[in-house]
Motif scaffolding. Structure first.
Motif: not given
Lengths: 307, 548
Positions: A61, A95, A97, A108, A112, B26, B29, B33, B126, B128, B130-132, B390, B471, B548
């Motif tokens: 990364l 973190f 969704w 999801f 991936l 993706l 998603r 979104d 956010a 995210r 990185e996770v992806v 938050q 919201r 959120a």
């Protein structure tokens, strides 16, 4: 399983001279590390030592300033997609969704990857007592962490990269986590566990690396690390407590009525025994340093030296 | 059992499927979104493109009226600021292309910026992304996913606009070209914003940079449309390309190639930069170290000023720049050659008194009323974000009351709207004065102040939405402003009874300086706004603090 076998000869993680600088700040310097399949390696260090930087480099990364990191022989920066086929990752901060439920998040992330072990995932969700129909935004930090863990473990990836995976988990869930890691190890998966929860590392890890200010200052099995650190010896006497001669590497403390508490650095235990010979010793107990003591030893002493 | 699953996973990851699939996942998603924003814009696109041909046909049923309209309006440069260069105002198609193309192209540009920043930089911010990216997929796949999702969103807008135009009775081919001309702006600005997101390290900076790009290209188009001999400049602005396609009046679809080429070129840049940089950073490093600055940290109110002063400056500055240009252009507006009968009909198109410089300026302030109202909405949306992220929990854990906190946010929003209003009045006066149009400064200051009652009304409505339905509050705030703004045009064209048209606050405004300030209406709006705000704050006191 077949994939894991063919990779048995190859190290799960290899880094050579891995270095990362952000501007003038050296976040990681010259890291040489190796993790074998089926091995659980703990990666310790205080906040800001470079643990997360290391993981970002392992995952490709962030780009190394020098050196290289490879996953099963595949360069992490040059070929991240290839490398990630064998990796599952739990990020330091959960973190995810906010508008997805846990179930949807699993689906999801599995999509991936191109698939996951669904049956095992359901089993894990149950073991971690996860309400999979709840949206991520409604979950506490610990529960989000569980979502990440279940998603990562259920891939049965050859290598699990875990960045402080138990932060936010309650002790019961910590137990479940440790069981899961032992099972993973038994299946031949490699685990890279960044943590500062020492009891967890002590319990799970075959080897430990200790990081300080971006440098790996010590690594080895727990036994090897202990070998290098001090032992505590408590001695009780029947008569008056004797004065021991000053010895190199030995600190003696009078500990109440008729006992001495002796801290003996590695290699100086023999001298202590010699000095005690001829005195009326009624009991002698020693205990090996815990990981915590080893850790404190490294940070306490060297941090002082830096000042 | 496990082995079966793994084998399935391996098969899925086989040589053929691996490349396209994650990007598609993706994209789905991202599309999900963005669905609220996409549907909101689609609604506006459909409605607006239906109203223009319908209204024109109703106002000018015969060729004689249309010809009179065309001659009188062809020369009116003031209107080109919003709608661009007209090519044939004597036909329904030509008129629609003029009204729809120019305005919706701006909306499309804004949409493109929002879509790209949300899909790329915001996901990275956010954490995210990185996770992806820890999954076996390349960074290129994340870009491909974003591109695909934005393409789907554009398709929705295209269909919405096309449906609107066809429902308005326009021929299919011209409608397709017009819708393509408008919507092709989306990917170009998405590309610009994506590049900005590669270079700049935060979501907010990328959004501001994208917004600045829209403003710059809009000014470029305005200059091209209004300055004699400046027509070639239109080719320099993607917003101008939409005009140059000239649907219905000798379509030139080849112009679309410009948008295609620009999109293609722009979409390569993020991929190239993204391959070389650390995730979570931009090419320009974020300022992560700073000398201590204790200013504006003394209270929640002060801290709100600290975080929002940039936004207030950007909105006021943008309004000031636009006001100056509009003031300058007002000089070229004249009623020469417009028969009285046409004048009356013009009112029905929602652009009544644009036949003199002062009338034109008054019409322009209608637009500033909208901007000031949107500003207050944006402030309350930012307030909600503080709660969603938050930070609010931390603040409220201190001995700080909820009423005090929210009251401070509302005060800053109201104060900011005053800055926007003052900027509009002063800058328009400066622009007009610079070219010798005689309007008293006092009248234009009054015109600026006239933005406030409406802005405060919508501020109150936003606070109410925030207090009661946190919201959904962003969608409600922007939605209420948009719907009420369009309602007047819709209502007058569809022949809705007068009282129903007058339901919208935009119908209550006295168009200063051409008309007198309507004190009763203004007082009513302020009172309604204040009442809603009080109810909203009370609701906020009683509800849970929601993430959120």
């Amino acid at each position: 399983m077949v994939a894991a076998m063919s990779r048995a000869s190859e190290a799960a993680i290899t880094t050579e001279g891995l270095t990362k600088r952000y501007g003038d700040v050296a976040a990681l310097v010259d890291l040489d590390l190796s993790v074998a399949p089926g091995e659980v390696v703990g990666y310790l260090g205080p906040n800001g030592a470079g643990k997360t930087t290391t993981i970002r480099l392992l995952l490709g990364l962030h780009r190394p300033s020098a050196g290289r990191a490879s996953i099963f022989g595949v360069d992490a920066w040059e070929h991240p997609v290839e490398a990630h086929r064998h990796v599952a990752y739990v990020a330091g901060e959960p973190f995810l969704w906010p508008s997805l439920t846990s179930e949807e998040t699993f689906h999801f992330l599995a999509q991936l990857r191109g698939g996951t072990d669904v049956a095992y995932r359901d089993e894990l969700a149950e073991r971690f007592e996860l309400d999979v129909r709840k949206k991520i935004r409604a979950l506490s930090k610990g529960n989000r962490q569980k979502v990440q863990l279940v998603a990562a473990l259920s891939t049965r990836a050859d290598l699990l990269v875990l960045d402080e995976p138990t932060s936010g988990l309650d002790p019961l869930m910590g137990l479940v986590f440790r069981d899961c890691i032992r099972e993973a190890k038994a299946r031949g998966q490699a685990v890279f566990l960044s943590s500062h929860i020492l009891s967890e590392v002590e319990e799970l890890c075959d080897r430990v690396g200790i990081l300080r200010r971006g440098r790996l200052i010590d690594q080895g099995t727990l036994a090897e690390l202990r070998h290098l650190s001090s032992q505590t010896i408590e001695v009780a006497f029947s008569g008056p407590v004797p004065e021991l001669p000053p010895l190199a590497g030995v600190v003696v403390e009078r500990d109440g009525a008729g006992t001495l508490r002796i801290e003996a650095a590695a290699g100086s235990v023999g001298a202590v025994v010699d000095a005690l010979a001829g005195h009326a010793v009624t009991s002698l107990t020693t205990h090996e340093a815990s990981l915590e003591e080893i850790f404190l030893h490294h940070y306490g002493a060297k941090a002082d030296g830096d000042r | 059992m496990a082995t079966v699953e793994i084998r399935r996973a391996a098969r899925r990851g086989g040589a053929t499927g691996r490349r396209a699939r994650p990007a598609l996942v993706l994209a789905r998603r991202g599309f999900a979104d963005a669905r609220v924003r996409t549907l909101g814009f689609a609604y506006v696109f459909a409605l607006y493109s239906f109203l223009q041909p319908y209204g024109y046909r109703t106002a000018y049923p015969d060729a004689i009226g249309r010809a009179a309209f065309a001659t009188s309006f062809g020369a009116n440069k003031g209107l080109r600021i919003f709608y661009g260069e007209p090519y044939d105002l004597s036909s329904v198609g030509g008129y629609t292309a003029w009204r729809v193309g120019g305005t919706l192209a701006i909306a499309a540009a804004v949409f493109g910026v929002l879509a790209a920043v949300r899909a790329l930089r915001a996901e990275e911010d956010a954490g995210r992304m990185e996770v992806v990216l820890a999954a076996p997929l390349s960074r290129r796949a994340t870009y491909l996913g974003a591109v695909t999702s934005i393409a789907w969103q554009s398709l929705v807008l295209f269909v919405a606009e096309l449906v609107g135009l066809l429902a308005g009775g326009l021929p299919a081919v011209g409608s397709i070209w017009l819708a393509l001309a408008t919507v092709s702006v989306v990917p170009v600005f998405a590309g610009i914003a994506a590049v900005a997101g590669e270079i700049l390290p935060t979501r907010r900076l990328a959004l501001e940079c994208g917004g600045a790009a829209v403003a710059v290209f809009l000014v470029l188009r305005v200059v091209a449309d209004t300055i004699d001999g400046g027509g070639w400049l239109r080719w320099m602005s993607p917003l101008g390309w939409a005009e140059e396609l000239r649907p219905f009046t000798g379509s030139r679809p080849a112009v679309l190639l410009l948008a295609v080429a620009a999109t293609g070129a722009l979409s390569l840049v993020p991929v190239a930069i993204g391959r070389a940089r650390d995730l979570g950073t931009g090419l320009v490093a974020a300022h992560d170290d700073a000398d201590e600055n204790r200013r504006l940290l003394s209270s929640p109110l002060a801290y709100t000023l600290r975080t929002e002063r940039g936004a207030i400056a950007v909105w006021s500055g943008g309004v000031a720049a636009f006001g100056f240009v509009l003031g300058v252009v007002s000089e070229s507006v004249s009623s020469a050659g417009i028969p009285k009968s046409v004048e009356r009909e013009l009112a029905r198109l929602g652009s009544g008194s644009i036949l003199t410089p002062v009338g034109y300026i008054s019409f322009v302030f209608y637009f500033f009323v909208l901007v000031a109202s949107l500003f207050t909405c944006a402030q309350i949306v930012a307030t909600r974000r503080v709660e969603a992220d938050q930070q609010l929990e931390t603040v409220l854990a201190e001995p700080i009351g909820r009423v005090r906190w929210l009251g401070g946010r509302v005060a800053v929003a109201a104060g900011g709207s005053i800055a926007v209003a003052v900027a509009s009045g002063v800058s328009t006066w400066l622009g007009a004065a610079a070219v010798g149009v005689r309007v008293p400064f006092g009248r234009l200051a009054e015109a600026g102040a006239n933005c406030l009652p409406t802005a405060l009304l919508f501020l109150g409505a936003s606070v109410l939405a925030y207090g009661a339905l946190p919201r959904a509050s962003a969608a409600i705030s922007y939605g209420v402003v948009t719907v009420t703004f369009l309602w007047q045009a819709v209502g007058s064209l569809l022949g809705v009874p007068r009282w129903a048209v007058d339901l919208t606050p935009f119908a209550w405004i006295g168009l200063v300086p051409a008309e007198a300030f309507k004190a009763t209406a203004a007082a009513t709006m302020v009172a309604l706004g204040a009442g809603s705000a009080v109810v909203g704050i009370a609701a906020f006191r009683r509800r849970d603090v929601l993430g959120a």
